[in-house]
Design a protein around this motif. Structure first.
Motif, short mmCIF file in Angstrom:
data_model
loop_
_atom_site.label_atom_id
_atom_site.label_comp_id
_atom_site.label_asym_id
_atom_site.label_seq_id
_atom_site.Cartn_x
_atom_site.Cartn_y
_atom_site.Cartn_z
N ARG A 82 0.83 -1.27 -0.03
CA ARG A 82 -0.12 0.03 0.04
C ARG A 82 1.00 1.20 -0.10
NH1 ARG A 82 -5.27 0.82 1.16
NH2 ARG A 82 -6.03 2.79 1.85
N SER A 103 -7.32 0.87 5.01
CA SER A 103 -8.56 1.31 3.98
C SER A 103 -9.71 1.17 4.93
CB SER A 103 -8.55 0.11 3.08
OG SER A 103 -8.91 -1.20 3.62
N ARG A 158 2.42 -4.65 6.94
CA ARG A 158 2.78 -3.29 6.26
C ARG A 158 3.36 -2.37 7.40
NH1 ARG A 158 -3.05 -1.43 5.11
NH2 ARG A 158 -3.00 -3.28 3.66
#
Length: 280
Positions: A82, A103, A158
């Motif tokens: 991302r 998100s 992430r």
């Protein structure tokens, strides 16, 4: 000693000394010789000279800290799966606000998973080992085991990429829900070296060195993350996050922070604490 303040005149003097060819360590030594507190002197040098203020680490500091790649200060950082926005970055103390770290679907997924397991949040016990309910923290919460689900593992990976810190050097995600009126009064996230519980806590991965607070929804009013020492308020916006690091367990890191009362609606956050070593 009267309170020491970093004034424009002090910053100008530091700039003049640097332009005259004096190294940062020499300027620091001169300030200490004049009676300046070391922590404040270091803050003044960092604020004035920025990345050019090359100093040895203070006693008790953690060498190397979690830190995203901001050398180019690009508006987007590659976090593996991302692109994450950099909305604000402060050098001293190190505070970074990220945009679109999660998100909407990921935020909703975490809330759904956590909602079934909430209990009254606790803090480290005041005078003994263990934890306890504390009036300063009026939220409900729960912990995920590291990589407990596919979604949690995806997000933790992430974060490891974004902050350039090993995944196994982090505690499991903690999710908190703040109802109207709930708050978390200002506190530090590091473990107090003088507390009776700290030696046993540190066996599980060493000190905490950084915190990342991710906002899982946007409350209607209130609920900002506050940093009283530096006069900073971070708005809780769904998908965004605030990161801050601290190189030693001491108030001079200026990482005093809290969650202001929610005035309307609820506030959901997920917090990731990073440790010096492997957290077990």
């Amino acid at each position: 000693m009267s309170q020491q303040v970093i004034t424009p005149e002090l910053c100008e003097w530091i700039t003049e000394q640097s332009r005259a060819g004096h190294a940062s360590e020499s300027i620091l030594a001169a300030m200490l010789g004049s009676g300046w507190d070391e922590a404040i002197a270091r803050q003044a040098l960092a604020r004035t000279l920025g990345q050019s203020a090359t100093l040895t680490a203070p006693p008790g500091a953690t060498p190397g800290l979690p830190e995203p790649e901001l050398t180019r200060f690009a508006p987007l950082i590659d976090a593996g799966d991302r692109q994450v926005k950099v909305l604000m970055a402060l050098r001293q103390p190190r505070v970074i606000v990220f945009g679109d770290l999660l998100s909407d679907e990921e935020c909703d997924g975490i809330v759904e998973l956590a909602g079934k397991r909430l209990a009254r949040s606790e803090t480290v016990a005041t005078g003994s080992e263990g934890s306890e309910v504390n009036a300063a923290r009026t939220s409900d919460g729960m912990f995920f085991e590291r990589c407990e689900t596919e979604l949690i593992c995806k997000i933790e990976s992430r974060l490891a990429t974004l902050l350039r810190w090993p995944l196994d050097h982090g505690e499991g995600l903690q999710v908190l829900r703040y109802s109207p009126g709930a708050e978390y009064q200002p506190h530090y996230d590091y473990f107090d070296p003088g507390h009776v519980s700290t030696p046993s806590i540190l066996k599980r991965g060493g000190q905490r060195v950084a915190t990342l607070v991710m906002y899982l929804n946007t409350p209607t009013a209130g609920g900002s993350t506050i940093f009283p020492d530096i006069g900073l308020d971070v708005a809780p916006v769904k998908g965004n996050a605030v990161f801050f690091s601290y190189d030693r367990p001491h108030p001079s890191t200026q990482t005093l922070h809290g969650g202001s009362p929610v005035l309307e609606g609820e506030k959901w956050v997920a917090t990731k604490w990073l440790r010096q070593g492997v957290f077990t």
